[in-house]
Write a protein that holds these residues in place. Structure first.
Motif, PDB file in Angstrom:
ATOM      1  N   GLU A 116       4.659  25.244  12.834  1.00  0.00           N
ATOM      2  CA  GLU A 116       4.274  24.505  14.051  1.00  0.00           C
ATOM      3  C   GLU A 116       4.683  25.222  15.336  1.00  0.00           C
ATOM      4  N   GLU A 117       4.470  26.529  15.362  1.00  0.00           N
ATOM      5  CA  GLU A 117       4.815  27.312  16.554  1.00  0.00           C
ATOM      6  C   GLU A 117       3.587  28.111  16.950  1.00  0.00           C
ATOM      7  N   GLY A 118       3.542  28.470  18.219  1.00  0.00           N
ATOM      8  CA  GLY A 118       2.407  29.253  18.692  1.00  0.00           C
ATOM      9  C   GLY A 118       2.400  30.650  18.118  1.00  0.00           C
ATOM     10  N   MET A 119       3.481  31.386  18.404  1.00  0.00           N
ATOM     11  CA  MET A 119       3.495  32.791  18.006  1.00  0.00           C
ATOM     12  C   MET A 119       4.392  32.989  16.787  1.00  0.00           C
ATOM     13  N   ILE A 120       3.778  33.355  15.668  1.00  0.00           N
ATOM     14  CA  ILE A 120       4.568  33.606  14.462  1.00  0.00           C
ATOM     15  C   ILE A 120       4.433  35.077  14.101  1.00  0.00           C
ATOM     16  N   GLU A 174       8.505  42.624  15.815  1.00  0.00           N
ATOM     17  CA  GLU A 174       7.817  41.397  16.254  1.00  0.00           C
ATOM     18  C   GLU A 174       8.793  40.220  16.295  1.00  0.00           C
ATOM     19  N   VAL A 175       9.636  40.134  15.269  1.00  0.00           N
ATOM     20  CA  VAL A 175      10.625  39.045  15.196  1.00  0.00           C
ATOM     21  C   VAL A 175      11.598  39.160  16.368  1.00  0.00           C
ATOM     22  N   ARG A 176      12.044  40.391  16.629  1.00  0.00           N
ATOM     23  CA  ARG A 176      13.002  40.617  17.723  1.00  0.00           C
ATOM     24  C   ARG A 176      12.387  40.246  19.075  1.00  0.00           C
ATOM     25  N   GLU A 182      12.326  33.906  23.414  1.00  0.00           N
ATOM     26  CA  GLU A 182      12.881  32.549  23.279  1.00  0.00           C
ATOM     27  C   GLU A 182      14.204  32.429  24.024  1.00  0.00           C
ATOM     28  N   ASN A 183      15.030  33.478  23.918  1.00  0.00           N
ATOM     29  CA  ASN A 183      16.320  33.469  24.626  1.00  0.00           C
ATOM     30  C   ASN A 183      16.123  33.423  26.128  1.00  0.00           C
ATOM     31  N   ASN A 187      17.519  30.519  28.521  1.00  0.00           N
ATOM     32  CA  ASN A 187      18.474  30.782  29.599  1.00  0.00           C
ATOM     33  C   ASN A 187      17.886  30.504  30.974  1.00  0.00           C
ATOM     34  N   GLY A 188      16.575  30.440  31.018  1.00  0.00           N
ATOM     35  CA  GLY A 188      15.928  30.129  32.295  1.00  0.00           C
ATOM     36  C   GLY A 188      16.071  31.269  33.277  1.00  0.00           C
TER      37      GLY A 188
END
Length: 201
Positions: A116-120, A174-176, A182-183, A187-188
């Motif tokens: 259920e995520e956009g980018m996998i 890709e995972v990194r 996401e980080n 953190n904004g």
């Protein structure tokens, strides 16, 4: 000393990769070739096997955790759990078996449903490229499907080791990338939360 070693190992970034695909396409052969530099022709997996290895990814020491699913997971709940735990997926088919290529669409659907995520992070892998004379899936056909999904397509041979490291390293990148974005979101822009270090296991 041993304690130090395991402490150091546990502080390394861990990337969780799941091998997905029909039975007999060479998921285990690819995994074992990557892990131990050996080609195992007749591997009969009865259950999912998990492997962990320390590698250097673009100058950074990281750990890769590979879950090699047996391909005949009949229990949807078990398969869903596997998919949920993964951060990146190698979607493997055999270039000599068109059915296994068709099955990749279904596997991808299942991954998307569970995550259920956009980018996998996902790489489509056409294995057994050494069996060119028995090819049933054209490069064009596979590339077109991967482009539709917006993911890379790579052909490998567990036997000759062609592109074996490449697919695992490409997927880890890709995972990194996903973790880093996401980080950043977490953190904004102000970086207000940067000091708080929270590890959820």
């Amino acid at each position: 000393m041993a304690a130090n070693k395991s402490k150091n190992q546990s502080s390394l970034v861990l990337h969780k990769v799941i091998m997905v695909g029909s039975g007999g396409v060479g998921k285990s052969a690819l995994t074992l070739q990557f892990m131990y530099d050996e080609f195992v022709e007749d591997y009969e997996p009865t259950k999912a096997d998990s492997y962990r290895k320390k590698v250097v990814l673009d100058g950074e020491e990281v750990q890769i955790d590979i879950l090699d699913t047996a391909g005949q997971e009949d229990y949807a709940a078990i398969r869903d759990n596997y998919f949920r735990s993964g951060e990146g997926f190698l979607l493997v088919f055999s270039i000599t078996e068109h059915e296994s290529f068709t099955a990749t669409s279904e596997f991808r659907e299942q991954i998307l449903r569970v995550k259920e995520e956009g980018m996998i992070p996902l790489v489509v892998v056409g294995n057994k490229s050494d069996l060119e004379d028995r090819r049933k899936v054209t490069v064009d056909e596979a590339t077109t499907k991967a482009q539709e999904w917006g993911v890379p397509y790579v052909e490998t041979s567990a036997k000759t080791r062609a592109n074996v490291d490449k697919v695992f390293f490409d997927l880890m990148r890709e995972v990194r990338k996903k973790k880093m974005s996401e980080n950043k979101d977490k953190n904004g822009p102000s970086g207000r939360n940067k000091k708080r270090k929270c590890v959820i296991l």
